[in-house]
Motif scaffolding. Structure first.
Motif, PDB file in Angstrom:
ATOM      1  N   SER A   1      10.001   8.187   1.901  1.00 11.86           N
ATOM      2  CA  SER A   1      10.287   9.165   0.698  1.00 11.86           C
ATOM      3  C   SER A   1      10.844   8.538  -0.234  1.00 11.86           C
ATOM      4  O   SER A   1      11.410   7.334  -0.149  1.00 11.86           O
ATOM      5  CB  SER A   1      11.285  10.213   1.325  1.00 11.86           C
ATOM      6  OG  SER A   1      12.586   9.806   1.705  1.00 11.86           O
ATOM      7  N   GLY A   2      10.702   9.168  -1.650  1.00 16.66           N
ATOM      8  CA  GLY A   2      11.412   8.810  -2.796  1.00 16.66           C
ATOM      9  C   GLY A   2      10.352   8.423  -3.787  1.00 16.66           C
ATOM     10  O   GLY A   2       8.817   8.468  -3.596  1.00 16.66           O
ATOM     11  N   ALA A   3      10.522   8.352  -5.053  1.00 17.73           N
ATOM     12  CA  ALA A   3       9.692   8.636  -6.233  1.00 17.73           C
ATOM     13  C   ALA A   3       8.733   7.192  -6.197  1.00 17.73           C
ATOM     14  O   ALA A   3       9.320   6.059  -5.596  1.00 17.73           O
ATOM     15  CB  ALA A   3      10.478   8.646  -7.245  1.00 17.73           C
ATOM     16  N   ILE A   4       7.612   7.143  -6.576  1.00 20.44           N
ATOM     17  CA  ILE A   4       6.761   6.077  -6.702  1.00 20.44           C
ATOM     18  C   ILE A   4       7.573   4.804  -7.400  1.00 20.44           C
ATOM     19  O   ILE A   4       7.403   3.684  -7.144  1.00 20.44           O
ATOM     20  CB  ILE A   4       5.457   6.306  -6.934  1.00 20.44           C
ATOM     21  CG1 ILE A   4       4.460   5.188  -6.746  1.00 20.44           C
ATOM     22  CG2 ILE A   4       5.298   6.535  -8.530  1.00 20.44           C
ATOM     23  CD1 ILE A   4       4.027   4.913  -5.457  1.00 20.44           C
ATOM     24  N   GLY A   5       8.243   5.099  -8.511  1.00 20.06           N
ATOM     25  CA  GLY A   5       8.701   4.079  -9.194  1.00 20.06           C
ATOM     26  C   GLY A   5       9.820   3.452  -8.560  1.00 20.06           C
ATOM     27  O   GLY A   5       9.968   2.147  -8.507  1.00 20.06           O
TER      28      GLY A   5
ATOM     29  N   VAL B   1       0.767  -1.218  -0.083  1.00 23.00           N
ATOM     30  CA  VAL B   1       0.045   0.093   0.021  1.00 23.00           C
ATOM     31  C   VAL B   1       0.989   1.265   0.022  1.00 23.00           C
ATOM     32  O   VAL B   1       1.464   1.530   1.028  1.00 23.00           O
ATOM     33  CB  VAL B   1      -0.931   0.002   1.197  1.00 23.00           C
ATOM     34  CG1 VAL B   1      -1.845   1.232   1.321  1.00 23.00           C
ATOM     35  CG2 VAL B   1      -1.809  -1.398   1.412  1.00 23.00           C
ATOM     36  N   LEU B   2       0.752   2.137  -1.158  1.00 21.66           N
ATOM     37  CA  LEU B   2       1.854   3.051  -1.394  1.00 21.66           C
ATOM     38  C   LEU B   2       1.110   4.565  -1.499  1.00 21.66           C
ATOM     39  O   LEU B   2       0.508   4.663  -2.444  1.00 21.66           O
ATOM     40  CB  LEU B   2       2.683   2.685  -2.379  1.00 21.66           C
ATOM     41  CG  LEU B   2       3.239   1.455  -2.635  1.00 21.66           C
ATOM     42  CD1 LEU B   2       3.805   1.165  -3.880  1.00 21.66           C
ATOM     43  CD2 LEU B   2       4.283   1.169  -1.575  1.00 21.66           C
ATOM     44  N   PRO B   3       1.439   5.311  -0.425  1.00 16.18           N
ATOM     45  CA  PRO B   3       0.954   6.654  -0.943  1.00 16.18           C
ATOM     46  C   PRO B   3       1.647   7.482  -1.865  1.00 16.18           C
ATOM     47  O   PRO B   3       3.094   7.278  -2.159  1.00 16.18           O
ATOM     48  CB  PRO B   3       1.162   7.547   0.387  1.00 16.18           C
ATOM     49  CG  PRO B   3       2.223   6.655   1.311  1.00 16.18           C
ATOM     50  CD  PRO B   3       2.113   5.096   0.877  1.00 16.18           C
ATOM     51  N   LEU B   4       1.033   8.204  -2.790  1.00 15.87           N
ATOM     52  CA  LEU B   4       1.807   8.787  -3.689  1.00 15.87           C
ATOM     53  C   LEU B   4       3.146   9.820  -3.321  1.00 15.87           C
ATOM     54  O   LEU B   4       4.039   9.967  -3.945  1.00 15.87           O
ATOM     55  CB  LEU B   4       0.983   9.423  -4.837  1.00 15.87           C
ATOM     56  CG  LEU B   4       1.593  10.257  -5.984  1.00 15.87           C
ATOM     57  CD1 LEU B   4       2.007   9.108  -7.030  1.00 15.87           C
ATOM     58  CD2 LEU B   4       0.452  11.108  -6.981  1.00 15.87           C
TER      59      LEU B   4
ATOM     60  N   ARG C   1      11.318  -1.445  -4.890  1.00 18.21           N
ATOM     61  CA  ARG C   1      11.537  -2.092  -3.717  1.00 18.21           C
ATOM     62  C   ARG C   1      10.695  -3.268  -3.302  1.00 18.21           C
ATOM     63  O   ARG C   1      11.061  -4.345  -2.879  1.00 18.21           O
ATOM     64  CB  ARG C   1      11.521  -1.008  -2.564  1.00 18.21           C
ATOM     65  CG  ARG C   1      12.855  -0.107  -2.361  1.00 18.21           C
ATOM     66  CD  ARG C   1      13.041   0.464  -1.084  1.00 18.21           C
ATOM     67  NE  ARG C   1      12.025   1.535  -0.695  1.00 18.21           N
ATOM     68  CZ  ARG C   1      11.999   2.617  -0.884  1.00 18.21           C
ATOM     69  NH1 ARG C   1      13.222   3.280  -1.229  1.00 18.21           N
ATOM     70  NH2 ARG C   1      10.920   3.272  -0.459  1.00 18.21           N
ATOM     71  N   THR C   2       9.446  -3.182  -3.692  1.00 14.49           N
ATOM     72  CA  THR C   2       8.479  -4.239  -3.309  1.00 14.49           C
ATOM     73  C   THR C   2       8.590  -5.136  -4.434  1.00 14.49           C
ATOM     74  O   THR C   2       8.292  -6.524  -3.941  1.00 14.49           O
ATOM     75  CB  THR C   2       6.949  -3.704  -3.417  1.00 14.49           C
ATOM     76  OG1 THR C   2       6.612  -3.040  -4.794  1.00 14.49           O
ATOM     77  CG2 THR C   2       6.925  -2.531  -2.533  1.00 14.49           C
TER      78      THR C   2
END
Length: 635
Positions: free
Chosen positions: A554-558, A521-524, A563-564
């Motif tokens: 922190s960090g870009a969504i990509g 689950v990732l917030p933008l 990482r996942t």
């Protein structure tokens, strides 16, 4: 030459030529960084052959074991037990492990370093085959030795080590003569140290010594299967290859008890069309091709010897494929004569192709009646099953009458054991005892103890007619034995991949069924407006039993997707500004990196269906719109 060509061709059919070769250093670095597993006691420098599983490794193993229970114990209505790991010596002496559970070992004559002799010889020959200047005849000779490496005994291995000039790999020093080394960890039970014991080398013996209880629990019906999952211990001579050769490991074993005169299986028709790759003992000896054949055809052609063996081979392959091992990287290899364990009359190993070569991950052995006979003899206890006869039969049997008072005076507390052992003798043994007692005393062996039976202790030994309404027999056993750690390693290595668009991005193609974490689950971004949606989604997933990971770093969504992907999470939910305004989220699939847009209230149920294989990703893409870009931007 034709046989060699056929063998090489067969080898090629069992590899995945189209897939890029796994970069083992990159793979091992990933396993270490993401703590799937690591050397035990690494703070102190580590101990060879001992490994710890990290959070992802533990979850992966738990999912594998849970599915194993469903696939075998639940589906086949097996009886699961949990027995002690600490085992008295007399149990393992009866089973043959004290005398015969050995590997062949050689030592560096100067440093004392120990090596497993067959592995050292194998590595030496493989290296020699790659050297330039080796004649064609010599290569064929070494290839023939390699094909049968598991079939050689102590003397033959020693002769080959001399013949091919094997040296200690670390120093180049000469090697000692080979010796047999027992692989069990010895210990003592209790404060006196008088009761010798071992840490169990397999889980099987706990099932065998509980056979009578399990038979009674099953209402005295045969066939039935006992199952056990637990730790076993083997003092490996030279542990190597990470999780593939360790000193403590998890086993999942099945002991399927059946009538030796009827090894059919009621569900054989369900699996007879399952196709497997088989490498028979004769093919290994003669250098002929592997067989890609259905289980039904393998039985008809005599490649396997019973429906029950074939049934379990098919079920083993179905399990391994379901947990993520490609059928193209699997084969079943039959043990050759000298390679066979002391308790087996036939055995097939499921092997997986890895960067270390072909690795045994499951063994399926026909143990015949060996173990029950061994424990029955050692304890003078009948370990038998019974079958009611439709028509009674009359036969001649030998009957022994004993003088209990004389036996009691001579053997005191052991008189009951002696009586039971005499009555348990076969008819031929009773005749031999009668003949011996006419001129001498008879030596009765019970386990390791010998008792001297004199003529005065025996009243009469005679042949009598007996009408039997029940047939008694010692059941045979088919034993599938799974090395959970080895399977886990093969799953990880064979599913380790690199993105074509970026060689630095590695990922694990783990099936949702066994993935340690099913969904991320990732917030933008770190916008506070996303927090309540993150909490609601994570709670909804947990309520459905879906392990999930919130990554709000922190960090870009990509980069967070990457990482996942690296720990094999199959699905990802992203909360963005459309979530705040329209109550929708994106769902991303790991393998294709494609995304769809789903309503908040539907997403947990969708993930559950995807992870439980009720729905495929292609079907989900037809049900929901493809995501291309946000409609709402931050104001």
């Amino acid at each position: 030459k034709p046989r060699k060509t056929a063998l090489q061709s067969a080898e090629k059919t069992t590899t995945v030529a189209a897939q890029p070769k796994v970069d083992r250093p990159k793979f091992e670095n990933c396993m270490k960084r993401r703590f799937f597993y690591g050397a035990s006691f690494s703070l102190y420098g580590g101990v060879a052959g001992l490994y710890d599983l990290g959070p992802a490794g533990c979850a992966l193993k738990a999912n594998m074991v849970n599915f194993w229970r469903n696939h075998f114990v639940v589906e086949e209505d097996m009886l699961e037990v949990e027995c002690t790991m600490l085992t008295p010596e007399y149990v393992l002496k009866a089973s043959g492990h004290v005398e015969r559970f050995t590997d062949v070992m050689v030592k560096d004559v100067k440093t004392g370093d120990c090596y497993r002799a067959d592995h050292l010889l194998e590595a030496h020959l493989e290296k020699a085959l790659e050297e330039k200047g080796v004649s064609k005849e010599k290569k064929e000779e070494m290839g023939a030795v390699l094909r049968q490496i598991d079939n050689y005994g102590l003397q033959e291995i020693g002769e080959f080590i001399k013949q091919y000039g094997c040296k200690a790999p670390a120093t180049g020093n000469e090697l000692s003569a080979p010796v047999e080394f027992n692989l069990m960890f010895g210990t003592s039970i209790g404060p006196t140290g008088l009761l010798k014991g071992f840490m169990r080398p397999e889980t099987a013996q706990g099932i065998f010594v509980n056979f009578k209880r399990l038979l009674e629990y099953n209402n005295d019906k045969i066939p039935f299967a006992g199952a056990q999952i637990g730790q076993s211990f083997r003092n490996e001579i030279s542990p190597r290859s990470g999780l593939l050769r360790v000193r403590e490991f998890c086993q999942a074993e099945i002991e399927h008890f059946l009538d030796p005169s009827d090894k059919s299986h009621p569900k054989f028709a369900l699996i007879k069309d399952v196709k497997v790759t088989m490498y028979s003992a004769s093919a290994q000896t003669e250098g002929t091709a592997l067989l890609n054949i259905t289980i039904g055809a393998a039985l008809e052609q005599g490649v396997i010897n019973s429906e029950t063996m074939g049934y379990f081979l098919a079920r083993i392959q179905q399990y391994l494929v379901a947990v993520g091992i490609s059928p193209d990287k699997l084969r079943f290899r039959q043990h050759m004569g000298n390679e066979m364990a002391h308790y087996a009359c036939d055995c097939w190993d499921a092997e997986c192709k890895t960067t270390y070569g072909w690795v045994e991950i499951v063994g399926c052995a026909d143990r015949s009646c060996f173990d029950l006979n061994a424990h029955a003899t050692a304890t003078s206890t009948k370990l038998i099953a019974q079958q009611k006869l439709a028509t009674p039969i009359t036969r001649e049997v030998m009957e022994v009458s004993l003088k209990k008072a004389v036996l009691g005076k001579a053997f005191k507390k052991q008189s009951g054991t002696v009586t039971a052992a005499i009555q348990a003798l076969s008819d031929d043994e009773k005749r031999a005892m009668k003949q011996t007692l006419e001129s001498d005393t008879f030596k009765l062996k019970v386990g390791d103890v010998s008792f001297e039976i004199t003529p005065e202790m025996v009243g009469e030994v005679k042949s009598v007619s007996r009408t039997e309404h029940v047939r008694e027999y010692v059941p045979s056993v088919i034993e599938p034995s799974f090395g959970i750690g080895r399977i886990l390693y093969c799953i990880l290595e064979t599913n380790f991949k690199v993105r074509e668009s970026d060689e630095k991005r590695t990922w694990l193609d783990l099936p949702p069924l066994i993935a340690p974490t099913k969904c991320s689950v990732l917030p933008l971004s770190s916008n506070p407006a996303f927090e309540p949606f993150i909490k609601e989604l994570s709670a909804a997933l947990r309520k459905l039993g879906i392990p999930n990971k919130v990554d709000d770093s922190s960090g870009a969504i990509g980069r967070r997707y990457a990482r996942t992907d690296e720990i094999g999470i199959p699905f990802g939910i992203t909360v963005d500004f459309d979530t705040v305004k329209l109550q929708t989220v994106t769902v991303r699939e790991r393998n294709s990196c494609s995304q769809i847009r789903v309503q908040m209230e539907e997403v947990a149920g969708l993930i559950h269906k995807l992870c439980s294989e009720q729905l495929t990703w292609d079907q989900a893409k037809q049900m929901y719109p493809e995501f291309t870009a946000q409609q709402t931007i931050e104001s």
